[in-house]
Design a protein around this motif. Structure first.
Motif, short mmCIF file in Angstrom:
data_model
loop_
_atom_site.label_atom_id
_atom_site.label_comp_id
_atom_site.label_asym_id
_atom_site.label_seq_id
_atom_site.Cartn_x
_atom_site.Cartn_y
_atom_site.Cartn_z
N SER A 58 8.79 2.96 -16.02
CA SER A 58 8.86 2.13 -17.12
C SER A 58 8.18 0.87 -16.16
CB SER A 58 10.21 2.10 -17.42
OG SER A 58 10.35 0.77 -18.88
N ARG A 59 8.72 0.34 -15.28
CA ARG A 59 8.03 -0.93 -15.01
C ARG A 59 6.90 -0.82 -14.34
NH1 ARG A 59 14.29 -2.31 -12.63
NH2 ARG A 59 14.78 -4.10 -14.70
N THR A 60 6.58 0.69 -13.64
CA THR A 60 5.77 0.66 -13.01
C THR A 60 3.95 0.73 -14.60
OG1 THR A 60 5.65 2.20 -11.71
CG2 THR A 60 3.79 2.56 -12.75
N VAL A 61 4.77 0.85 -16.08
CA VAL A 61 3.53 1.09 -17.17
C VAL A 61 3.54 -0.04 -17.71
CG1 VAL A 61 3.87 1.50 -19.44
CG2 VAL A 61 4.50 3.39 -17.91
N THR A 62 4.82 -0.96 -17.57
CA THR A 62 4.26 -2.19 -18.24
C THR A 62 3.37 -3.03 -17.12
OG1 THR A 62 6.63 -2.61 -18.88
CG2 THR A 62 6.34 -4.04 -18.56
N ILE A 63 3.86 -2.57 -15.60
CA ILE A 63 3.30 -3.05 -14.64
C ILE A 63 1.68 -3.18 -14.73
CG2 ILE A 63 2.23 -3.56 -11.90
CD1 ILE A 63 5.67 -3.85 -11.78
N PRO A 74 1.11 -1.15 0.02
CA PRO A 74 -0.32 0.02 0.07
C PRO A 74 0.71 1.74 -0.07
CG PRO A 74 -0.79 -1.24 1.48
CD PRO A 74 0.45 -2.04 0.99
N GLY A 75 0.20 2.13 -0.63
CA GLY A 75 1.41 3.58 -0.99
C GLY A 75 1.88 3.77 -1.93
N ILE A 76 1.95 2.90 -2.78
CA ILE A 76 3.14 2.30 -4.02
C ILE A 76 2.78 4.47 -5.27
CG2 ILE A 76 1.52 0.93 -5.27
CD1 ILE A 76 5.12 1.08 -5.51
N GLY A 77 1.58 4.59 -5.38
CA GLY A 77 1.33 5.89 -5.72
C GLY A 77 1.42 7.11 -5.41
N ASP A 78 2.14 6.72 -4.01
CA ASP A 78 2.28 8.25 -3.01
C ASP A 78 4.02 8.22 -3.42
OD1 ASP A 78 0.14 8.79 -2.23
OD2 ASP A 78 0.60 7.97 -0.32
N VAL A 79 4.39 6.55 -3.19
CA VAL A 79 5.96 6.64 -3.61
C VAL A 79 6.17 7.32 -5.51
CG1 VAL A 79 7.60 4.80 -3.50
CG2 VAL A 79 6.42 4.94 -1.70
N LEU A 80 5.91 6.66 -6.11
CA LEU A 80 5.51 6.97 -7.89
C LEU A 80 5.87 7.96 -8.02
CD1 LEU A 80 3.75 4.58 -8.97
CD2 LEU A 80 6.59 4.28 -8.90
N ILE A 81 4.93 8.93 -7.41
CA ILE A 81 4.65 10.60 -7.25
C ILE A 81 6.10 11.56 -6.81
CG2 ILE A 81 3.49 12.87 -6.55
CD1 ILE A 81 0.85 11.01 -6.71
N GLU A 82 5.95 10.87 -5.33
CA GLU A 82 7.65 11.36 -5.15
C GLU A 82 8.77 11.35 -5.84
OE1 GLU A 82 7.91 10.94 -0.32
OE2 GLU A 82 9.23 9.23 -0.89
N LEU A 83 9.03 10.34 -5.97
CA LEU A 83 10.22 9.57 -7.22
C LEU A 83 10.14 10.67 -7.97
CD1 LEU A 83 10.67 5.68 -6.57
CD2 LEU A 83 11.34 8.16 -5.30
N LYS A 84 9.03 11.22 -8.94
CA LYS A 84 9.32 11.73 -10.12
C LYS A 84 9.45 13.05 -9.88
CE LYS A 84 6.18 12.84 -13.95
NZ LYS A 84 5.09 12.58 -14.89
N GLU A 85 8.76 14.01 -8.42
CA GLU A 85 9.11 14.52 -8.14
C GLU A 85 10.75 15.00 -7.74
OE1 GLU A 85 6.65 15.11 -5.62
OE2 GLU A 85 4.73 16.17 -6.77
N ALA A 86 11.18 14.05 -7.22
CA ALA A 86 12.82 13.89 -6.84
C ALA A 86 13.36 13.96 -8.68
CB ALA A 86 12.59 12.97 -6.32
N LYS A 87 13.27 13.63 -8.83
CA LYS A 87 14.26 13.54 -10.24
C LYS A 87 14.31 15.08 -10.63
CE LYS A 87 12.78 11.53 -13.91
NZ LYS A 87 11.97 10.59 -15.31
N ASN A 88 13.68 15.89 -10.19
CA ASN A 88 14.15 17.26 -10.41
C ASN A 88 15.38 18.65 -9.78
OD1 ASN A 88 11.84 17.74 -12.83
ND2 ASN A 88 10.87 18.37 -11.08
#
Length: 161
Positions: free
Chosen positions: A72-77, A40-54
């Motif tokens: 990329s793996r998330t898109v495939t999943i 649980p909480g993977i969605g929040d992690v993905l958002i956080e990591l996308k923002e952290a790329k900056n």
């Protein structure tokens, strides 16, 4: 006899995972033990990591390539899950169709068996010989019921003594 309604299936009939062929794996039975799974909480992690790329990733000394792989793996999943949902529905429909056809076939066999029994009673006793296996097949449930009644009667008699 079924009490439910049935209707023709109008959903997808094919699951094409060709686009996933480079990702598909086949584990031996039991070999998935120990694999980690989404929590649980993977969605929040993905958002956080996308923002952290900056910036924050670089500041922490972590390559943005890792987050790109995660994305990329998330898109495939997500694509796999869509295919699995369709495959599950097709599997369900195939099972229900199999059961429906078996039921209809059993009804047809019952018609033949009853017809042969009636013909043997009223027309020609030799008719039964031509349908010996069909009649034996048809009578299996009745034979089992008789055996169960006899067994229950014997058990009741033993308990009464």
């Amino acid at each position: 006899m079924s009490t439910g309604t049935k209707s023709p299936y109008v959903g997808p009939l094919v699951v094409d995972v060709t686009t996933l062929k480079d990702h598909l794996v086949d584990y031996a039975p039991g070999a998935q033990v120990g694999l980690k799974h989404e929590k649980p909480g993977i969605g929040d992690v993905l958002i956080e990591l996308k923002e952290a790329k900056n910036g924050p990733l670089a500041a922490a000394g972590i390559s943005t390539e890792i987050v790109t792989r995660i994305e990329s793996r998330t898109v495939t999943i997500d694509e796999i899950r869509k295919h699995k949902a369709v495959a599950r529905k097709i599997y369900e429909v195939l099972g229900e169709t199999e059961a429906d056809l078996e039921n209809a076939r059993e009804g047809d066999i019952a018609i033949v068996a009853r017809g042969a029994q009636t013909a043997a009673q009223h027309l020609d006793a030799g008719t039964k010989a031509h349908f010996e296996k069909t009649l034996k097949y048809y009578s299996q449930i009745a034979d089992k019921a008789v055996a169960t009644r006899k067994k229950n009667a014997a058990t009741n008699e033993e308990g009464v003594e």
